[in-house]
Design a protein around this motif. Structure first.
Motif, PDB file in Angstrom:
ATOM      1  N   ASP A  34      -2.742   2.200  -5.348  1.00  0.00           N
ATOM      2  CA  ASP A  34      -1.797   1.334  -6.044  1.00  0.00           C
ATOM      3  C   ASP A  34      -0.861   0.619  -5.084  1.00  0.00           C
ATOM      4  N   MET A  35      -0.476   1.297  -4.003  1.00  0.00           N
ATOM      5  CA  MET A  35       0.400   0.672  -3.024  1.00  0.00           C
ATOM      6  C   MET A  35      -0.348  -0.327  -2.154  1.00  0.00           C
ATOM      7  N   ILE A  36      -1.627  -0.042  -1.889  1.00  0.00           N
ATOM      8  CA  ILE A  36      -2.449  -1.011  -1.158  1.00  0.00           C
ATOM      9  C   ILE A  36      -2.571  -2.291  -1.993  1.00  0.00           C
ATOM     10  N   ARG A  37      -2.727  -2.124  -3.296  1.00  0.00           N
ATOM     11  CA  ARG A  37      -2.759  -3.285  -4.194  1.00  0.00           C
ATOM     12  C   ARG A  37      -1.423  -4.031  -4.172  1.00  0.00           C
ATOM     13  N   MET A  38      -0.323  -3.289  -4.212  1.00  0.00           N
ATOM     14  CA  MET A  38       0.995  -3.917  -4.158  1.00  0.00           C
ATOM     15  C   MET A  38       1.138  -4.761  -2.892  1.00  0.00           C
ATOM     16  N   GLN A  39       0.674  -4.233  -1.773  1.00  0.00           N
ATOM     17  CA  GLN A  39       0.747  -4.986  -0.519  1.00  0.00           C
ATOM     18  C   GLN A  39      -0.060  -6.280  -0.621  1.00  0.00           C
ATOM     19  N   ARG A  40      -1.252  -6.181  -1.213  1.00  0.00           N
ATOM     20  CA  ARG A  40      -2.093  -7.379  -1.362  1.00  0.00           C
ATOM     21  C   ARG A  40      -1.447  -8.410  -2.284  1.00  0.00           C
ATOM     22  N   LEU A  41      -0.925  -7.962  -3.422  1.00  0.00           N
ATOM     23  CA  LEU A  41      -0.356  -8.890  -4.398  1.00  0.00           C
ATOM     24  C   LEU A  41       1.024  -9.403  -3.998  1.00  0.00           C
ATOM     25  N   SER A  42       1.624  -8.794  -2.975  1.00  0.00           N
ATOM     26  CA  SER A  42       2.958  -9.230  -2.550  1.00  0.00           C
ATOM     27  C   SER A  42       2.952 -10.631  -1.947  1.00  0.00           C
ATOM     28  N   GLN A  43       1.772 -11.173  -1.694  1.00  0.00           N
ATOM     29  CA  GLN A  43       1.696 -12.586  -1.276  1.00  0.00           C
ATOM     30  C   GLN A  43       2.334 -13.481  -2.335  1.00  0.00           C
ATOM     31  N   THR A  44       2.196 -13.080  -3.592  1.00  0.00           N
ATOM     32  CA  THR A  44       2.821 -13.839  -4.684  1.00  0.00           C
ATOM     33  C   THR A  44       4.337 -13.821  -4.538  1.00  0.00           C
ATOM     34  N   PHE A  45       4.904 -12.662  -4.207  1.00  0.00           N
ATOM     35  CA  PHE A  45       6.355 -12.566  -4.002  1.00  0.00           C
ATOM     36  C   PHE A  45       6.801 -13.458  -2.853  1.00  0.00           C
TER      37      PHE A  45
END
Length: 435
Positions: A34-45
Motif C-alpha cells: 500500500d505504501m509502494i502504491r502511495m509513492q507511485r500515486l504521489s506524482q499526482t500530489f
C-alpha cells in the motif's frame, strides 16, 4: 543593456527564485504494497503542488522502526513525514515529539474516520497522526484445498482446529505447507501474532501489578502450541518470515492457511500478483479459550515530527495521502478493492463491499477489537498485540528474538519462557514498575 536581455535576465532570476522556494519533504515509510502504491500515486500530489518535492525513504518494517525511534528520540530531524503506528503515535505525541494534527482542511472530514482509529492515534483528545490504513487480523485459507480434502472452515475457528487442518493440508513434497505464520523476530513482527495467540489461550503480558506472567500455564500452552504448529506444518525457514515474506508464499500457492493482517485481503485477491486470487477464503482470526484479544488492532499512519521545518507542506501531503480523495484516486487507477482499508466509514460502500470479498470480516474484526480489554484477565495496560508503555519496544524486541530462537530449536520452549520471564522482570524493575 538592451531590453530583451534585461527581460530574459529577470525571467531567469524569477525562475531561479521559484526553484529555490520549492520545498523537499523527506518521507520515511515501510515497504508494504500500500505504501509502494502511495509513492507511485504521489506524482499526482506533486503535479497539484509544484512547490513541493517528495524524497522517499522506504525501509523494511523493523529497520524503519529502529531508524525513526533513534531519529526522533535524539531530535535528529532527518524526516518531515513519518510512517508510524498507534504505539508510537500515543507515546511520541505525549512527549511532544509529534506535531498535533489540528486545523485540518474542512473537506478532510475527520468524522468519517472510525472513532477507534482516531482514539488510537490520539492523546487526551488531540490527534497526532492521520491514518493511512487500519487493520485487524484474519484467517486466509485456500478454498480449493479445503474442498479437495473435504474440510469445512468454521466462521470462528479455534487454534486447535487450525492445527488439525494444517496437518491434513501439509504436503511439503509438493511445496505446500499447512500453515504460514510470522516467525521473524520483532515486537511488531512475530510478537504481534504470538501475542494474539497467547491472548486466545488466556495469557497476558503483565498482571495488575505489572509482574510478567511468562512462567504461567497459559503462556506455556500458547508458546508450545505456536512453536509446534510452525515446526510441524510451517514452511522451511519460518523464523525469517514476516508479513511480506508470508504474503509472497501465500500468493505463490505455498500456504494452505495464513493468519495475518486484514490489509492483505486486496493483495491475495489481485490476480496480477496472486496465483491463487480466485481460490481464497476469509474468516475471523482463530480463538481458543477466549475470543478476547484474538485479533489485533493497528494502524499505519502518517505523522509530522515537531523538528520538521516544513510542517505546512508536510501537513498538505499527509492530509492528501489519507483523504477520501486519495481513496478515490486508488479506486480509479488500481480498482476499488485496493482502496486503503479500515480507516473511513465511507470506504465501506455497497460497491466496495461487493468488490472486496474480505471487507465484511475486516470491518467486523475492527469493530470488535478492544485494546482496553485484550485478555480474559484484567490488565494494567492498553494494547492487544502490544503494550503501550515506552519500555515495550525494547522488551518486545528481545522477547521476539527468544521466540525466534525457540522456533529454530536453539532452546526448548520452557527454557525460552524462563529466560523471557527473567529478562522482562529485570527490565521492568529497572524502569521502576509498578509506577
Amino acid at each position: 543593456m538592451n531590453l530583451s536581455r534585461l527581460l530574459l535576465g529577470s525571467t531567469c532570476i524569477a525562475l531561479a527564485g521559484a526553484a529555490s522556494a520549492a520545498q523537499t519533504l523527506t518521507i520515511a515509510t515501510v515497504n508494504n504494497a500500500d505504501m509502494i502504491r502511495m509513492q507511485r500515486l504521489s506524482q499526482t500530489f506533486e503535479q497539484q503542488n509544484p512547490e513541493i518535492d517528495l524524497n522517499w525513504v522506504v525501509l523494511e518494517e523493523n529497520v524503519l522502526r529502529q531508524r525513526l525511534t533513534t531519529d526522533i528520540a535524539t531530535q535528529g530531524g532527518q524526516f518531515d513525514v513519518l510512517t508510524i503506528g498507534m504505539y508510537e503515535a500515543s507515546l511520541w505525541g505525549d512527549k511532544g515529539w509529534l506535531a498535533p494534527m489540528t486545523n485540518l482542511p474542512a473537506d478532510y472530514d475527520l468524522d468519517d474516520v472510525f472513532p477507534s482509529v482516531r482514539e488510537g492515534l490520539s492523546v487526551d483528545g488531540t490527534l497526532y497522526a492521520l491514518p493511512f490504513y487500519a487493520e485487524s487480523s484474519m484467517t486466509y485459507y485456500r478454498t480449493d484445498l479445503f474442498e479437495q480434502a473435504g474440510l469445512q472452515m468454521p466462521e470462528h475457528p479455534t487454534w486447535t482446529q487450525m492445527a488439525e487442518f494444517a496437518e491434513k493440508l501439509h504436503k511439503p513434497d509438493q511445496d505446500q505447507y499447512g500453515m504460514c505464520l510470522r516467525g521473524k523476530a520483532g515486537w511488531g513482527e512475530n510478537m504481534a501474532l504470538v501475542t494474539t495467540v497467547a491472548n486466545a489461550f488466556g495469557a497476558r503480558w503483565f498482571d495488575e501489578q505489572w509482574q510478567p506472567e511468562f512462567n504461567g500455564p497459559e503462556w506455556t500452552r500458547a508458546a508450545t502450541f505456536y512453536v509446534d504448529l510452525l515446526s510441524k506444518y510451517g514452511p522451511p525457514g519460518a523464523s525469517s518470515n514476516g508479513f511480506n515474506e508470508n504474503l509472497a508464499l501465500f500468493n505463490t500457492g505455498k500456504c494452505a492457511m495464513w493468519v495475518d493482517a486484514t490489509v492483505a485481503g486486496s493483495f491475495v485477491t489481485d490476480a496480477s500478483q496472486s496465483k491463487v486470487a480466485d481460490k481464497v477464503g476469509f474468516t475471523f482470526a482463530p480463538q481458543q479459550d477466549t475470543d478476547k484479544g484474538s485479533a489485533w488492532l493497528y494502524s499505519w499512519a502518517l505523522a509530522i515530527p515537531s523538528t520538521s521545518k516544513k510542517q505546512d507542506a508536510a501537513k498538505a501531503f499527509t492530509t492528501w495521502a489519507t483523504s477520501s480523495d486519495y481513496a478515490k484516486l486508488v479506486a480509479e487507477t488500481d480498482g476499488v478493492a485496493n482502496v486503503p482499508p479500515g480507516t473511513r466509514e465511507s470506504t465501506y460502500s455497497a460497491e466496495y463491499m461487493a468488490a472486496a470479498p474480505f471487507a465484511k470480516v475486516t470491518l467486523e474484526s475492527l469493530k470488535q477489537a478492544d485494546p482496553a480489554s485484550p485478555s480474559a484477565k484484567p490488565v494494567p495496560y492498553v494494547g492487544i498485540q502490544l503494550v503501550t508503555i515506552p519500555e515495550f519496544q525494547a522488551i518486545g524486541t528481545q522477547v521476539g528474538k527468544m521466540f525466534a530462537a525457540a522456533l529454530t530449536g536453539q532452546m526448548p520452549v520452557e527454557q525460552m519462557l524462563t529466560a523471557v520471564q527473567q529478562s522482562t522482570t529485570r527490565e521492568m524493575k529497572r524502569a521502576g514498575y509498578p509506577k
